[in-house]
Design a protein around this motif. Structure first.
Motif, mmCIF file in Angstrom:
data_model
loop_
_atom_site.group_PDB
_atom_site.id
_atom_site.type_symbol
_atom_site.label_atom_id
_atom_site.label_comp_id
_atom_site.label_asym_id
_atom_site.label_seq_id
_atom_site.Cartn_x
_atom_site.Cartn_y
_atom_site.Cartn_z
ATOM 1 N N PHE A 302 0.834 -1.209 0.000
ATOM 2 C CA PHE A 302 0.000 0.000 0.000
ATOM 3 C C PHE A 302 0.864 1.253 0.000
ATOM 4 C CE2 PHE A 302 -2.428 3.309 2.316
ATOM 5 C CZ PHE A 302 -3.454 3.468 1.394
ATOM 6 N N ASP A 303 0.516 2.198 -0.875
ATOM 7 C CA ASP A 303 1.234 3.457 -1.019
ATOM 8 C C ASP A 303 0.331 4.581 -0.479
ATOM 9 O OD1 ASP A 303 2.499 5.810 -1.825
ATOM 10 O OD2 ASP A 303 3.071 5.018 -3.788
ATOM 11 N N PHE A 304 0.726 5.169 0.657
ATOM 12 C CA PHE A 304 -0.090 6.215 1.264
ATOM 13 C C PHE A 304 -0.260 7.419 0.339
ATOM 14 C CE2 PHE A 304 0.584 3.745 5.005
ATOM 15 C CZ PHE A 304 -0.417 4.107 5.900
ATOM 16 N N MET A 305 0.739 7.692 -0.475
ATOM 17 C CA MET A 305 0.664 8.858 -1.356
ATOM 18 C C MET A 305 -0.113 8.572 -2.639
ATOM 19 S SD MET A 305 2.069 11.196 0.342
ATOM 20 C CE MET A 305 2.064 12.451 -0.934
ATOM 21 N N GLN A 306 -0.192 7.293 -3.017
ATOM 22 C CA GLN A 306 -0.903 6.929 -4.236
ATOM 23 C C GLN A 306 -1.770 5.699 -3.979
ATOM 24 O OE1 GLN A 306 1.336 7.644 -8.080
ATOM 25 N NE2 GLN A 306 3.093 7.360 -6.711
#
Length: 819
Positions: A302-306
């Motif tokens: 999981f990418d918090f920014m994307q």
């Protein structure tokens, strides 16, 4: 056409919310972790505000369980700190306050059919009004649908919770814990749900009064800090608790350790945790071993920014879940995955109208907007509602709105939007709900729901969006309210009753509002609902024609009407009963709309009044001033400004509204002025305030306010001073004046009285010592001071004859000649 599982977005959004709820990357991350947790907990108590919001928050946002709160009532019988609504209207407000609270703490909300008929001292008294078997069936139904692993009650079965409703809720919860697993009990439910046995049930200890958390209780620290959310569970819980604004329950945010204690009352024993020996992983579901690795991969990448990068994996997980055999957790986790797809992709979907009301027999324009804001290569496949179905093959362009407008005909027979629990006439202690599937649901059904089918990563995913009324407030900005289906014509608010003998030229105002163009070719009738030979049409208006939004006005003289109950009906052409459109609006909850039948009662009450001019100090909100005006008094509402500027001696009596000494911090500044008013011959009447938050002195001599109350509305009343003026002028009060009281006799009695005070009435609930503090009076100078816990705020709007006669006597205490 392959359509994915439908996702119901059922929560009614608050005024500060948009057309859909969006989560931060932190919320999405916790949602991904929650996919791994197959555990559920149901909290059960009696009223809105009984729930332990900190514990609900901890379970929902730390342990990531599916968490629910079952409140047996909607809080209909309480007092209202923010307005004058009582009874079912207060229940409607508190329903929305609970839904607002749940949107903050992350739990789900449920209700039974039980009606909050006011304070009761024992569960035995409670069960005389609640149908015990019916309410038990509701608790069983919610347990069988929600399928909790663990059940927790706020109160014990042994009575330490004080309120009879509290103890009754625990008794029913513990009984339902066993009954829900028995297919022989409530078998009519089993075509829709299966029997369910929770693992165990607990009582959640509390520190209150003489009750404390024992040392040997199982304890949990629920005061932790969630770094993903940036808040402690005590901070989130305070925000949730503070939604109970009608009860004045604004809460302080807490930080740091917070221990909760638990006592097991049924099920298998525990040693370390409430969920000991409960499998919370995908191993509890057949085929679940294929699901958990997919979730682990989602979490690790999981990418918090994307967050949109997780969408293809979420769709893969969605399809894997869909391929599994149908089961409780398979269906629940599919809903959670769909929510995560929507949030991660940044999708914007809304269906709205610029009109609050959809009128039977008219039309309404619905606007649809879909936006793939993060550029996920999503295709729009279908938009449909009742009345149309549009198929598309449209690729959504990144961050560009796709618009669709449709004008829908509103059928004459489309049901008006009425809370389901108000659709049938209620019994004394519970609502009559005919549809089993509605029981437990917190809110009114949506008037319209749009189905939006999208193709995401090659898979059909279908979302259901309630149609909202969208408008812009000049101060608050963009606001969403529910859309309401209404009849073609509605009637003005009628008083529940009119006093025939109060004013010589009293008239009833009849206003009929056309919600669309209408033509009434034959008269509208104002007719008696009494079925007898004398049941004749007392008054008719019409025929008439009205354009949309026009109002027909007429006046009916009370002299022309006999004392009975009347109803207004539209012409037989329309075959509709008269409906009063009732709206309630507060800034912290969505607008509430419901319908009342256009019914009023003409009463001929034998009441004499002495004195005319009343100053009324506004408290928490009540309808006593309107009742006094019906009696023939001239009432001036006194806020701080009026109290400071007015010469009080102009008033024959000054009455403080209910809870005035709880809500008005400024009232203490005028103590001396009010006492001077009494000393110079005035009559100052103080209605009850709650004992624990009184902000200033009340009377000329010391006394305290206690929590003592008489909850039996039929409790015998003894006259301690039968010759006292308050029982004799201008009306002679007898025991008959205490017949027909509603909900209770009195609350928050006077106590620890100075010797100057006279006690007038003695009463008690069954099995309790008599109490004399419901009505206390003292002369002071040339005038009188009275404190009363008698619930005039309930009895006067309900038209209780004796309450009118007694308050008239209290107002007459300072008459200018000796009795």
């Amino acid at each position: 056409m392959k359509i994915g599982l439908l996702l119901w977005i059922t929560s009614c959004l608050g005024m500060c919310c948009g057309a859909q709820t969006f989560n931060t990357s932190g919320d999405i991350y916790l949602g991904l972790k929650k996919l791994k947790v197959l555990g559920s907990v149901l909290y059960i108590a009696a009223h809105p505000d009984d729930e332990n919001t900190r514990l609900l928050t901890y379970f929902s946002k730390d342990r990531l369980y599916r968490t629910g709160y079952l409140s047996l009532t909607r809080g209909d019988g309480g007092q209202n700190l923010i307005g004058e609504e009582q009874g079912i209207e207060l229940g409607l407000i508190r329903t929305q306050e609970l839904l607002s609270a749940r949107r903050i703490d992350g739990a789900e909300q449920f209700f039974s059919r039980a009606f909050d008929f006011g304070y009761s001292k024992t569960p035995g008294e409670t069960f005389t009004k609640w149908d015990r078997e019916k309410i038990l069936s509701d608790v069983v139904w919610v347990i069988r649908k929600f399928r909790p692993d663990v059940i927790i009650t706020r109160f014990p079965v042994t009575g330490e919770g004080g309120h009879g409703h509290h103890t009754a809720s625990a008794i029913l919860a513990n009984e339902a814990f066993k009954v829900a697993a028995d297919p022989a009990r409530f078998p009519e439910q089993l075509s829709m749900v299966e029997p369910w046995q929770a693992k165990r049930i607990f009582f959640n200890h509390f520190n209150f009064g003489n009750t404390t958390v024992p040392e040997d209780a199982l304890k949990l620290d629920v005061g932790g800090f969630n770094p993903v959310l940036g808040k402690s569970y005590g901070e989130i819980a305070a925000e949730s608790r503070s939604q109970h604004k009608s009860q004045g329950f604004g809460a302080t945010r807490t930080r740091g350790e917070a221990m909760e204690g638990f006592k097991i009352t049924g099920g298998s024993p525990v040693s370390n945790d409430l969920f000991d020996d409960i499998n919370l992983s995908w191993q509890r579901v057949k085929g679940g071993e294929k699901i958990e690795p997919l979730i682990n991969q989602l979490i690790s990448t999981f990418d918090f920014m994307q967050p949109q990068r997780s969408v293809p994996q979420l769709v893969l997980l969605f399809n894997a879940l869909k391929a599994m055999p149908s089961s409780y957790w398979q269906e629940q986790k599919m809903k959670e995955v769909q929510n995560l797809i929507e949030s991660s992709s940044g999708l914007w979907m809304e269906a709205y109208t610029t009109e609050q009301y959809a009128v039977q027999g008219d039309s309404i324009r619905i606007n649809f907007v879909v936006n793939d804001r993060m550029g996920n290569s999503i295709q729009l496949h279908e938009v449909k509602m009742e009345g149309f179905d549009s198929i598309f093959s449209v690729g959504l362009v990144k961050n560009k709105n796709f618009f669709l407008n449709k004008i829908l005909a509103v059928p004459e027979k489309k049901e008006i939007t009425q809370p389901y629990w108000l659709q049938n006439k209620m019994e004394e202690g519970y609502y009559n709900v005919s549809n089993q599937q509605w029981i437990g649901q917190p809110d009114v059904q949506n008037a319209y729901t749009a189905t939006i089918d999208l193709i995401i990563a090659g898979t059909h995913v279908t979302f259901l969006k309630p149609v909202k009324y969208k408008f812009t407030d000049q101060v608050k900005g963009e606001i969403y309210w529910p859309v309401v289906v209404i009849p073609m014509a509605t009637f003005n608010e009628l008083q529940p009753f009119y006093l025939k003998n109060s004013k010589e030229n009293e008239q009833i105002s009849i206003n009929i509002t056309a919600n669309r163009n209408i033509n009434v070719p034959s008269p509208v009738s104002f007719s008696s609902s009494v079925n007898s030979k004398n049941d004749t049409l007392a008054y008719q208006v019409g025929p008439f024609s009205l354009m949309k939004r026009q109002v027909y006005n007429d006046l009916i003289s009370l002299k022309s009407l006999q004392p009975t109950t009347y109803k207004i009906n539209l012409s037989p052409l329309y075959k509709q009963p008269g409906n009063i459109l009732r709206s309630i609006s507060y800034s912290h909850i969505p607008a509430i709309t419901y319908f009342k039948p256009a019914i009023t009662t003409i009463k001929d009450i034998d009441v004499k009044i002495y004195n005319k001019k009343i100053g009324y100090i506004v408290g928490a909100g009540d309808k006593v001033p309107e009742s006094l005006e019906q009696m023939g008094y001239e009432v001036t509402l006194l806020s701080e400004k009026e109290l400071s500027r007015n010469n009080l001696q102009q008033f024959d009596a000054i009455i403080s509204g209910v809870r005035a000494f709880n809500t008005n911090e400024w009232l203490g500044k005028y103590y001396d002025k009010l006492m001077k008013y009494v000393e110079n011959g005035g009559n100052y009447v103080v209605q009850y305030s709650q004992a624990n938050n009184i902000r200033s002195k009340m009377g000329p001599y010391p006394f305290t306010v206690s929590g003592k109350r008489i909850t039996d509305e039929n409790a015998p009343v003894t006259f301690l001073k039968p010759d006292h003026p308050v029982l004799n002028f201008p009306n002679r009060i007898t025991k008959d004046d205490f017949i027909g009281w509603k909900q209770e006799r009195s609350i928050y009695h006077a106590d620890n009285l100075d010797s100057h005070y006279e006690t007038i009435l003695r009463m008690n609930d069954a099995g309790e010592q008599p109490d004399d503090g419901s009505l206390v009076i003292t002369p002071y100078g040339k005038g009188y001071f009275t404190y009363t816990g008698l619930v005039f705020f309930r009895e006067l709007p309900a038209g209780v004859t004796g309450a009118y006669r007694l308050i008239a006597n209290i107002i007459a205490l300072n008459r200018k000649k000796e009795f």
